[in-house]
Design an enzyme around this catalytic site. Structure first.
Site, short mmCIF file in Angstrom:
data_model
loop_
_atom_site.label_atom_id
_atom_site.label_comp_id
_atom_site.label_asym_id
_atom_site.label_seq_id
_atom_site.Cartn_x
_atom_site.Cartn_y
_atom_site.Cartn_z
N ILE A 130 32.45 31.30 47.81
CA ILE A 130 33.56 31.22 46.58
C ILE A 130 33.56 32.68 45.61
CG2 ILE A 130 31.81 29.95 45.10
CD1 ILE A 130 34.46 28.66 43.73
N CYS A 131 34.64 33.03 45.21
CA CYS A 131 34.66 34.22 44.15
C CYS A 131 34.47 35.57 44.95
CB CYS A 131 33.87 33.80 43.07
SG CYS A 131 34.19 34.83 41.64
N ALA A 132 33.63 36.27 44.59
CA ALA A 132 33.39 37.32 45.26
C ALA A 132 32.02 37.14 46.62
CB ALA A 132 32.46 38.59 44.15
#
Lengths: 181, 181
Positions: free
Chosen positions: B100-102
């Site tokens: 998730i995210c980066a």
């Protein structure tokens, strides 16, 4: 500003603690985690987190408000006299008093909900214990004066944003930054 | 079922770890938290959480999948060879690989995103590093075969539900139970 005190008792609902702490710190609000029984605290779903201080060592006057995460910890918070003292002292000073999910039962036990509208969850386990409130809403969050309540873990991000709004922070920008749009 | 491995590296985004762990455990999915550098791990916003095991002691074959929370930890995950080995071994076995995210930058570095659609955040810091994916979506979550990705902390609950759906669990009931309705 003076920091916000977040109470950590065994069985705390992990999302209900993490989301408001994360959001407040992103908004530049200092947060101190106070362990009710110890510094290493296991949540309702087995995640163990560290508190910054013991609640017994806290000087309530040094804080801007208090936040009570819910989960199984809610009943322990309700039944711990020092927790109720902290809630009463914060409320008497007109400072932020906040709780989510089942934790408003501790606010009721402290006697600070008279005539207020609150939200909480789950209804069958909680609302019968909250008799002094004027109304029990099913909204994700409710801000009524200095009392901010959130409904459940699915509303934990919204609860964090409601705390930020109460404290006058730029919540709209943070929502975008956190992909809550 | 065999447990899901969740990687904890310093600087992990706290909501992005807590929400999927909480949701998977509520769904009855066993989860083991593996510390990449140690057992006591501080997140991106100062919340310190405890891992269950050290990643160096993990037998990858004993797990159903791996989840990489994002935050500042994403770059450390990407630059840690044992993390990339775990991702590659899990992917080669056709098991769940999620980030998730980066954190999808670590999946890219492990070489498992070729031809897949993923979501990630923030675009400017991440998408230039993800060159082998077929498409980078802005959806809250994307499931493409065994690769599940989430966009950012605001999508962390949805990411948890997407993992549950991938594992065939009754996510609709849990959404109601968690007041995500």
């Amino acid at each position: 500003m003076e920091p916000i005190l977040v109470l950590m008792a065994p069985g705390f609902e992990e999302i209900e603690l993490t989301a408001p702490v994360d959001i407040l710190r992103r908004l530049g609000v200092p947060v101190v985690l106070a362990g009710v029984q110890g510094l290493q605290v296991e949540g309702a779903h087995g995640l163990t987190m560290m508190a910054d201080v013991l609640l017994s060592e806290v000087q309530v006057g040094a804080y801007s408000g208090v936040v009570l995460p819910g989960g199984a910890a809610s009943w322990l918070l309700r039944d711990t006299p020092v927790v109720l003292d902290v809630v009463r002292e914060m409320h008497a000073a007109g400072r932020l008093v906040a709780a989510i999910c089942a934790a408003p039962i501790a606010l009721e036990a402290a006697g600070v909900l008279s005539g207020r509208t609150v939200t909480c969850y789950p209804a069958e386990a909680v609302t019968s214990d909250i008799r002094s409130a004027a109304d029990i809403s099913t909204a994700p969050t409710v801000t009524d004066g200095n009392i901010v309540t959130g409904r459940g873990p699915g509303a934990a991000l919204e609860f964090g944003f409601a705390l930020g709004e109460y404290l006058g922070k730029d919540v709209a920008s943070l929502r975008q930054e956190m992909c809550c749009c």
